[in-house]
Motif scaffolding. Structure first.
Motif, PDB file in Angstrom:
ATOM      1  N   PRO A 135       0.821  -1.212   0.000  1.00 30.46           N
ATOM      2  CA  PRO A 135       0.000   0.000   0.000  1.00 30.46           C
ATOM      3  C   PRO A 135       0.859   1.266   0.000  1.00 30.46           C
ATOM      4  O   PRO A 135       1.989   1.255   0.491  1.00 30.46           O
ATOM      5  CB  PRO A 135      -0.803  -0.137   1.310  1.00 30.46           C
ATOM      6  N   PRO A 136       0.323   2.357  -0.540  1.00 30.20           N
ATOM      7  CA  PRO A 136       1.082   3.620  -0.529  1.00 30.20           C
ATOM      8  C   PRO A 136       1.161   4.189   0.882  1.00 30.20           C
ATOM      9  O   PRO A 136       0.315   3.916   1.739  1.00 30.20           O
ATOM     10  CB  PRO A 136       0.257   4.522  -1.448  1.00 30.20           C
ATOM     11  N   SER A 137       2.182   4.980   1.109  1.00 31.72           N
ATOM     12  CA  SER A 137       2.403   5.593   2.424  1.00 31.72           C
ATOM     13  C   SER A 137       2.371   7.121   2.259  1.00 31.72           C
ATOM     14  O   SER A 137       2.912   7.648   1.281  1.00 31.72           O
ATOM     15  CB  SER A 137       3.776   5.147   2.956  1.00 31.72           C
ATOM     16  N   VAL A 196      -3.435   4.591 -11.642  1.00 33.99           N
ATOM     17  CA  VAL A 196      -3.710   3.186 -11.991  1.00 33.99           C
ATOM     18  C   VAL A 196      -3.033   2.249 -10.992  1.00 33.99           C
ATOM     19  O   VAL A 196      -3.621   1.260 -10.527  1.00 33.99           O
ATOM     20  CB  VAL A 196      -3.249   2.888 -13.435  1.00 33.99           C
ATOM     21  N   HIS A 197      -1.804   2.589 -10.634  1.00 37.31           N
ATOM     22  CA  HIS A 197      -1.040   1.709  -9.736  1.00 37.31           C
ATOM     23  C   HIS A 197      -1.622   1.691  -8.330  1.00 37.31           C
ATOM     24  O   HIS A 197      -1.788   0.611  -7.726  1.00 37.31           O
ATOM     25  CB  HIS A 197       0.412   2.153  -9.694  1.00 37.31           C
ATOM     26  N   VAL A 198      -1.952   2.873  -7.766  1.00 36.81           N
ATOM     27  CA  VAL A 198      -2.410   2.896  -6.373  1.00 36.81           C
ATOM     28  C   VAL A 198      -3.835   2.364  -6.234  1.00 36.81           C
ATOM     29  O   VAL A 198      -4.224   1.920  -5.143  1.00 36.81           O
ATOM     30  CB  VAL A 198      -2.327   4.327  -5.785  1.00 36.81           C
ATOM     31  N   THR A 199      -4.618   2.414  -7.309  1.00 38.06           N
ATOM     32  CA  THR A 199      -6.009   1.938  -7.207  1.00 38.06           C
ATOM     33  C   THR A 199      -6.175   0.484  -7.611  1.00 38.06           C
ATOM     34  O   THR A 199      -7.063  -0.212  -7.098  1.00 38.06           O
ATOM     35  CB  THR A 199      -6.937   2.818  -8.076  1.00 38.06           C
ATOM     36  N   THR A 200      -5.353   0.012  -8.512  1.00 36.93           N
ATOM     37  CA  THR A 200      -5.503  -1.380  -8.981  1.00 36.93           C
ATOM     38  C   THR A 200      -4.334  -2.264  -8.589  1.00 36.93           C
ATOM     39  O   THR A 200      -4.444  -3.501  -8.670  1.00 36.93           O
ATOM     40  CB  THR A 200      -5.632  -1.409 -10.518  1.00 36.93           C
ATOM     41  N   GLY A 201      -3.218  -1.642  -8.202  1.00 37.96           N
ATOM     42  CA  GLY A 201      -2.035  -2.436  -7.884  1.00 37.96           C
ATOM     43  C   GLY A 201      -1.254  -2.870  -9.105  1.00 37.96           C
ATOM     44  O   GLY A 201      -0.235  -3.564  -8.989  1.00 37.96           O
ATOM     45  N   GLY A 202      -1.691  -2.480 -10.310  1.00 37.39           N
ATOM     46  CA  GLY A 202      -0.971  -2.847 -11.525  1.00 37.39           C
ATOM     47  C   GLY A 202       0.405  -2.216 -11.585  1.00 37.39           C
ATOM     48  O   GLY A 202       0.577  -1.027 -11.287  1.00 37.39           O
ATOM     49  N   ARG A 203       1.382  -3.008 -11.998  1.00 41.35           N
ATOM     50  CA  ARG A 203       2.764  -2.513 -12.033  1.00 41.35           C
ATOM     51  C   ARG A 203       3.204  -2.096 -13.428  1.00 41.35           C
ATOM     52  O   ARG A 203       4.299  -1.555 -13.593  1.00 41.35           O
ATOM     53  CB  ARG A 203       3.702  -3.591 -11.499  1.00 41.35           C
ATOM     54  N   TRP A 204       2.369  -2.345 -14.441  1.00 40.62           N
ATOM     55  CA  TRP A 204       2.818  -2.079 -15.813  1.00 40.62           C
ATOM     56  C   TRP A 204       3.117  -0.601 -16.098  1.00 40.62           C
ATOM     57  O   TRP A 204       3.985  -0.301 -16.937  1.00 40.62           O
ATOM     58  CB  TRP A 204       1.784  -2.608 -16.808  1.00 40.62           C
TER      59      TRP A 204
END
Length: 384
Positions: A135-137, A196-204
């Protein structure tokens, strides 16, 4: 391909930051004096500072001294200030600037207050960051507020830059706005990738984020350097005009020195150590050359002017001459003046301009200067 994008982004980080700071320093004198330019200069300056604090070497140094969280807070504050300055820059054409300024100041202050409150209310954390995994901090809400602020500001800025560039009548302003708008669109894509990354966790999106930020920096630096580049181009054009006219101008001024506002110097010193700005130098060179040509009117043989067979020469005939023909007549008139020849009773009205504007006048005189170097004085029987 993702690996290549990440490597390219890492390699461009420092050059893009340095280019941004170079653009900021180059544009500082004129931007600080001009209220309309102050907003975009402040936006680029704060963006450059935020990108500097995001460099791996700066982050690593801060981490060693347990200051990474402080650096991240300052970086995000600068980013929000940059977004506010961008909005001020693109909306300052509004009829109610004071109300707009107050609304932007209130919005930026509110966002910063919310971010600080969310940071303080979160659980203890060492860094404010979005890790590749986890998760983001300090919290997801913190990053949603920060990302949403940037996305809203960047989308609005890109749309307004596109709109204003289409309506602009200046080529340099159009180019500057389009470059700034494209850079803003890229940084918008950067924040969209984070969303996209913080809401879905996608790393692309992650391998592309550094490259997007770097290209944004390059484009914004180019955008604010457009006026400086245009100024350099105009200065080089003025230098070329003054340089190429110098031999003919110097010859003519030697015969009629009263037309020159200043004592002639070698053309090298005119370029390296000009007594006036280059645009004034080129303008003076054109006007003084034209005045010198007109001053030699009384020494030009009427036999040189074109006329129909059996008709007397026309007083304005030289206005019909091409630059090459006029160069020979002027050279002969200069020779006659220096030799102390008597004034011609019916001198030709020497004119280098006709009805042309300054640009056409410059082009005409440059052609004439080229012909003048090789032209032989056209001496008429009346002058022998």
């Amino acid at each position: 391909m993702n690996h290549d994008a990440a490597a390219l982004g890492a390699g461009l980080e420092l050059p893009s930051v340095l280019l941004l700071w170079l653009a900021v320093l180059v544009r500082s004198p004129s931007s600080l004096r001009s209220a309309p330019q102050r907003g975009v200069w402040l936006a680029v300056t704060t963006a450059a500072a935020a990108m500097t604090l995001d460099l791996p070497s700066v982050v690593a140094t801060a981490t060693r001294h347990s200051e990474a969280n402080v650096v991240a807070v300052i970086r995000n504050v600068l980013g929000v200030l940059s977004a506010g300055a961008v909005l001020y820059f693109v909306t300052q054409a509004s009829t109610d600037v004071r109300r707009l300024r107050a609304a932007l100041a209130l919005s930026v202050t509110t966002v910063l207050a919310v971010l600080c409150s969310l940071d303080l209310a979160a659980e203890p954390h060492l860094r404010i960051a979005v890790p590749a995994d986890g998760p983001p901090s300090p919290s997801l809400l913190y990053w949603l507020v920060l990302i949403g602020t940037h996305l809203a500001a960047n989308v609005l800025c890109a749309l307004l830059c596109l709109r204003y560039s289409a309506a602009s009548g200046s080529r340099s302003l159009t180019l500057s706005l389009r470059l700034f708008g494209l850079g803003t669109a890229l940084v918008g894509a950067y924040w969209l990738g984070y969303l996209v990354h913080v809401t879905t966790g996608g790393r692309w999106p992650l391998p592309w984020l550094a490259l997007l930020m770097d290209l944004h920096g390059v484009l914004r630096a180019m955008a604010i350097l457009v006026p400086a580049c245009s100024g350099v181009r105009r200065a080089l054009s003025d230098i070329a005009v003054a340089w190429r006219l110098w031999p003919m101008w110097n010859d003519l001024v030697a015969a009629v020195p009263h037309v020159a506002l200043a004592q002639p110097r070698h053309r090298v010193w005119d370029v390296l150590w000009p007594r006036v700005p280059y645009d004034v130098l080129a303008y003076r060179r054109i006007i003084e050359t034209r005045d010198a040509i007109l001053a030699l009117t009384d020494y030009a043989s009427p036999g040189h002017s074109p006329s129909s067979p059996g008709k007397p020469p026309r007083q304005d005939a030289a206005a019909d001459l091409d630059p090459e023909a006029l160069a020979g007549i002027v050279k002969a008139a200069r020779t006659a003046k220096l030799q102390g020849s008597a004034l011609m009773p019916r001198g030709v009205s020497l004119s280098s301009s006709g009805n042309r504007d300054l640009t056409d006048e410059s082009a005409f005189l440059l052609r004439m200067a080229t012909a003048y170097r090789s032209a032989a004085p056209r001496v008429d029987a009346d002058q022998r």
